[in-house]
Enzyme design. Structure first.
Site: not given
Length: 199
Positions: A183, A80, A185
Site C-alpha cells: 500500500h 493490493c 498510501e
C-alpha cells in the site's frame, strides 16, 4: 483528472490524500460510475477484501467494460486487490478476475512458519530499472497487509519483489498498467515517492 475507483472496499481517503500531495494541481475524483472513468486521464484502483465481492460490485455499477477500456488506453495503478483483480483467478472465494494479465492469486501456505497475513514493512528487491522505481533503493521498505499473493505466468511483468517465505511479487508493470501488492498510501515517504513516479 485522476479517477479513483470506488468499490466500497478500498482505503479511499488515504489514497486521495497521497494523490493530492503528489500532484496538487490535478483534480482527483472518486469514480463510482462509468462517466468518471471515461473522463479521467489516469485511473487508480485501490482495494481491500475479496476479489469476488469487488467484481460483483463493479458489475452492479456497470463499470467493467469501461474499466477494461481504461486498461488499454490510460495509465493505470492497481493497489493490493486493485492489482490482483487484473489477473485471471483468485483462490479467495474461487473468483475470476478481469483476466487482463496472465496469472493467479494464491493463498499463502503455512510452510516455514510464515505468519498469515503478511503484515508490516518489507524491503523491495528490484528485477530491473523502471520509471516507477526512480529514487527508490533496496533499502526502502513498503507496507504490506495481505493473505494472498500473485503467481505470475509472465515473469517479465514483475519489476520488484520481496522475500516472505519465498519471492512475493511487489510491483508489476506492462505498458500503461502497473500494480503494487503493498500500500503506497500507507508507506510514508517511500510510498509517496512511488506515487509521484506514477503521476
Amino acid at each position: 483528472m485522476i479517477a479513483v475507483v470506488n468499490t466500497g472496499v478500498g482505503n479511499l481517503r488515504s489514497v486521495l490524500l497521497a494523490l493530492n500531495r503528489a500532484c496538487p494541481e490535478v483534480s482527483v475524483r472518486i469514480a463510482s460510475e462509468r462517466k468518471t472513468l471515461r473522463d479521467a486521464s489516469k485511473v487508480v484502483f485501490p482495494g481491500q477484501g475479496s476479489m469476488r465481492d469487488c467484481i460483483e460490485r463493479l458489475n452492479s455499477l456497470d463499470m467493467v467494460d469501461e474499466l477494461r477500456r481504461c486498461l488499454v488506453t490510460k495509465p493505470f495503478l492497481g493497489i493490493c486487490l486493485g492489482k490482483q483483480i487484473l489477473f485471471d483467478y483468485s483462490e479467495e472465494g474461487g473468483s475470476k478476475g478481469l483476466g487482463f494479465l496472465p496469472g493467479k492469486v494464491k493463498r499463502f501456505t503455512t510452510k516455514n512458519a510464515v505468519k498469515i497475513p503478511h503484515m508490516g514493512w518489507n524491503s523491495l528487491i528490484f528485477d530491473r530499472e523502471h520509471p516507477l522505481t526512480k529514487k527508490l533503493t533496496s533499502e526502502d521498505d513498503m507496507y504490506f497487509v495481505h493473505s494472498y499473493h500473485l503467481q505470475l505466468k509472465n515473469p517479465s511483468n514483475r519489476i520488484a519483489y520481496v522475500n516472505y517465505s519465498g519471492e512475493i511479487t511487489a510491483i508489476i508493470a506492462k505498458d500503461n498498467i502497473c500494480g503494487t501488492q503493498f500500500h503506497p498510501e500507507k508507506s510514508q515517504k517511500t510510498g509517496q515517492t512511488f506515487i509521484e513516479n506514477f503521476m
